[in-house]
Scaffold this motif. Structure first.
Motif, mmCIF file in Angstrom:
data_model
loop_
_atom_site.group_PDB
_atom_site.id
_atom_site.type_symbol
_atom_site.label_atom_id
_atom_site.label_comp_id
_atom_site.label_asym_id
_atom_site.label_seq_id
_atom_site.Cartn_x
_atom_site.Cartn_y
_atom_site.Cartn_z
ATOM 1 N N ARG A 166 0.805 -1.226 0.000
ATOM 2 C CA ARG A 166 0.000 0.000 0.000
ATOM 3 C C ARG A 166 0.838 1.275 0.000
ATOM 4 N N VAL A 167 2.137 1.161 -0.115
ATOM 5 C CA VAL A 167 3.015 2.328 -0.195
ATOM 6 C C VAL A 167 3.649 2.360 -1.585
ATOM 7 N N LEU A 168 3.476 3.474 -2.284
ATOM 8 C CA LEU A 168 4.010 3.644 -3.630
ATOM 9 C C LEU A 168 5.003 4.798 -3.636
ATOM 10 N N VAL A 169 6.222 4.527 -4.065
ATOM 11 C CA VAL A 169 7.211 5.589 -4.271
ATOM 12 C C VAL A 169 7.418 5.723 -5.777
ATOM 13 N N TYR A 170 7.564 6.950 -6.262
ATOM 14 C CA TYR A 170 7.583 7.135 -7.710
ATOM 15 C C TYR A 170 8.413 8.353 -8.116
ATOM 16 N N GLY A 171 8.826 8.321 -9.361
ATOM 17 C CA GLY A 171 9.400 9.478 -10.033
ATOM 18 C C GLY A 171 8.431 9.943 -11.096
ATOM 19 N N THR A 172 8.488 11.218 -11.444
ATOM 20 C CA THR A 172 7.519 11.766 -12.387
ATOM 21 C C THR A 172 8.151 12.875 -13.217
ATOM 22 N N GLY A 173 7.663 13.066 -14.431
ATOM 23 C CA GLY A 173 8.185 14.122 -15.278
ATOM 24 C C GLY A 173 7.334 14.316 -16.510
ATOM 25 N N GLY A 174 7.404 15.532 -17.092
ATOM 26 C CA GLY A 174 6.644 15.793 -18.304
ATOM 27 C C GLY A 174 6.558 17.266 -18.641
ATOM 28 N N PHE A 175 5.428 17.657 -19.212
ATOM 29 C CA PHE A 175 5.196 19.003 -19.734
ATOM 30 C C PHE A 175 4.604 19.901 -18.656
ATOM 31 N N ALA A 176 5.018 21.165 -18.648
ATOM 32 C CA ALA A 176 4.482 22.150 -17.702
ATOM 33 C C ALA A 176 4.087 23.419 -18.453
ATOM 34 N N TYR A 177 3.057 24.089 -17.957
ATOM 35 C CA TYR A 177 2.596 25.329 -18.564
ATOM 36 C C TYR A 177 2.060 26.241 -17.461
ATOM 37 N N GLY A 178 1.915 27.522 -17.770
ATOM 38 C CA GLY A 178 1.374 28.452 -16.782
ATOM 39 C C GLY A 178 1.157 29.822 -17.373
ATOM 40 N N GLN A 179 0.633 30.702 -16.541
ATOM 41 C CA GLN A 179 0.454 32.094 -16.941
ATOM 42 C C GLN A 179 1.135 32.999 -15.934
ATOM 43 N N GLY A 180 2.040 33.824 -16.432
ATOM 44 C CA GLY A 180 2.717 34.798 -15.592
ATOM 45 C C GLY A 180 2.144 36.190 -15.803
ATOM 46 N N SER A 181 2.248 37.017 -14.770
ATOM 47 C CA SER A 181 1.837 38.418 -14.855
ATOM 48 C C SER A 181 3.010 39.301 -14.468
ATOM 49 N N ALA A 182 3.134 40.405 -15.165
ATOM 50 C CA ALA A 182 4.221 41.342 -14.878
ATOM 51 C C ALA A 182 3.678 42.763 -14.819
ATOM 52 N N ASP A 183 4.237 43.553 -13.955
ATOM 53 C CA ASP A 183 3.836 44.955 -13.812
ATOM 54 C C ASP A 183 5.112 45.792 -13.813
ATOM 55 N N PHE A 184 5.411 46.383 -14.982
ATOM 56 C CA PHE A 184 6.613 47.200 -15.120
ATOM 57 C C PHE A 184 6.208 48.656 -15.340
ATOM 58 N N PHE A 185 6.564 49.504 -14.406
ATOM 59 C CA PHE A 185 6.313 50.938 -14.518
ATOM 60 C C PHE A 185 4.834 51.231 -14.747
ATOM 61 N N GLY A 186 3.964 50.477 -14.056
ATOM 62 C CA GLY A 186 2.541 50.728 -14.144
ATOM 63 C C GLY A 186 1.838 50.060 -15.305
ATOM 64 N N LEU A 187 2.554 49.337 -16.162
ATOM 65 C CA LEU A 187 1.933 48.642 -17.276
ATOM 66 C C LEU A 187 1.862 47.148 -16.934
ATOM 67 N N SER A 188 0.632 46.639 -16.758
ATOM 68 C CA SER A 188 0.441 45.232 -16.398
ATOM 69 C C SER A 188 0.127 44.407 -17.642
ATOM 70 N N SER A 189 0.648 43.193 -17.696
ATOM 71 C CA SER A 189 0.385 42.304 -18.824
ATOM 72 C C SER A 189 0.560 40.863 -18.371
ATOM 73 N N THR A 190 0.016 39.943 -19.155
ATOM 74 C CA THR A 190 0.142 38.517 -18.865
ATOM 75 C C THR A 190 0.722 37.810 -20.082
ATOM 76 N N ALA A 191 1.294 36.647 -19.844
ATOM 77 C CA ALA A 191 1.856 35.853 -20.936
ATOM 78 C C ALA A 191 1.814 34.376 -20.557
ATOM 79 N N THR A 192 1.594 33.543 -21.555
ATOM 80 C CA THR A 192 1.621 32.094 -21.347
ATOM 81 C C THR A 192 3.060 31.608 -21.371
ATOM 82 N N GLN A 193 3.410 30.738 -20.428
ATOM 83 C CA GLN A 193 4.755 30.183 -20.349
ATOM 84 C C GLN A 193 4.670 28.663 -20.400
ATOM 85 N N THR A 194 5.604 28.036 -21.077
ATOM 86 C CA THR A 194 5.633 26.575 -21.187
ATOM 87 C C THR A 194 7.039 26.071 -20.880
#
Length: 203
Positions: free
Chosen positions: A119-147
């Motif tokens: 009943r105990v499972l130990v494992y390794g894992t790996g693969g694809f990752a994605y996300g959305q980042g937000s940045a605010d530079f000098f009052g200008l906010s924007s988002t971008a998709t990151q992979t």
């Protein structure tokens, strides 16, 4: 007279021998009740669950950190041996932020290869990752998709046929994304460490 005594003794001896045999026959008429064997535990099957934890890392401008939490779903197949192969996907809310950069959400699609101790499972894992980042530079906010990609390891414990709990670490590299600013486009990436605990319901 002597003949009658001998005949009586022989008859009593015969009854004495017959009685245990009869008792044995009587007890043999009632076999022990059948008890159905308990099915062996297996990791094979679909599952869904939830998790929560903490993430920390670094971007080009800051070292964001914060709470993360989300949902996961997957499938395991156990090969009639201790080895377990699976696939899992998850989607996470992210409160990781610092300075001008924050990670709004991220997700992964990963393979899992594990070794089970019942009943105990130990494992390794790996693969694809994605996300959305937000940045605010000098009052200008924007988002971008990151992979990018992710690698990690974990352990999972099955409490019964349906419920299990896990503890997992992931290293997530979300590559680089370009954000517009008033001084021109700015690129930044994110390398993150994710430590989370979760529960799964297995079908």
């Amino acid at each position: 007279m002597r003949f009658r005594l001998l005949a009586s003794a022989a008859a009593l001896a015969g009854l004495g021998l017959a009685a245990p045999a009869g008792a044995a026959d009587l007890s043999g008429r009632y076999p022990a009740p059948y008890v159905q064997p308990v099915a062996a535990f297996t990791w094979t099957g679909f599952y869904v669950g939830a998790n929560a934890g903490y993430g920390w890392g670094s971007s080009s401008f800051s070292d964001p950190g914060g709470f993360i939490g989300g949902l996961q779903a997957g499938y395991n197949f156990q090969f009639g041996s201790p080895f377990v192969l699976g696939v899992e996907t998850d989607i996470q809310y992210s409160g990781m932020s610092a300075g001008s950069y924050s990670l709004d959400y991220f997700g992964t699609v990963r393979a899992r290869l594990g070794y089970s101790f019942d009943r105990v499972l130990v494992y390794g894992t790996g693969g694809f990752a994605y996300g959305q980042g937000s940045a605010d530079f000098f009052g200008l906010s924007s988002t971008a998709t990151q992979t990018g990609w992710t690698l990690g390891a974990g352990a999972e414990v099955g409490f019964d046929r349906n419920w299990s709990a896990k503890l997992e670490y992931l290293y997530v590299d979300l590559g680089s994304a370009t954000f517009p600013t008033i001084v021109g486009p700015v690129s930044t990436g994110l390398d993150a460490n994710i430590l989370r605990a979760g529960v799964n319901y297995r079908f």
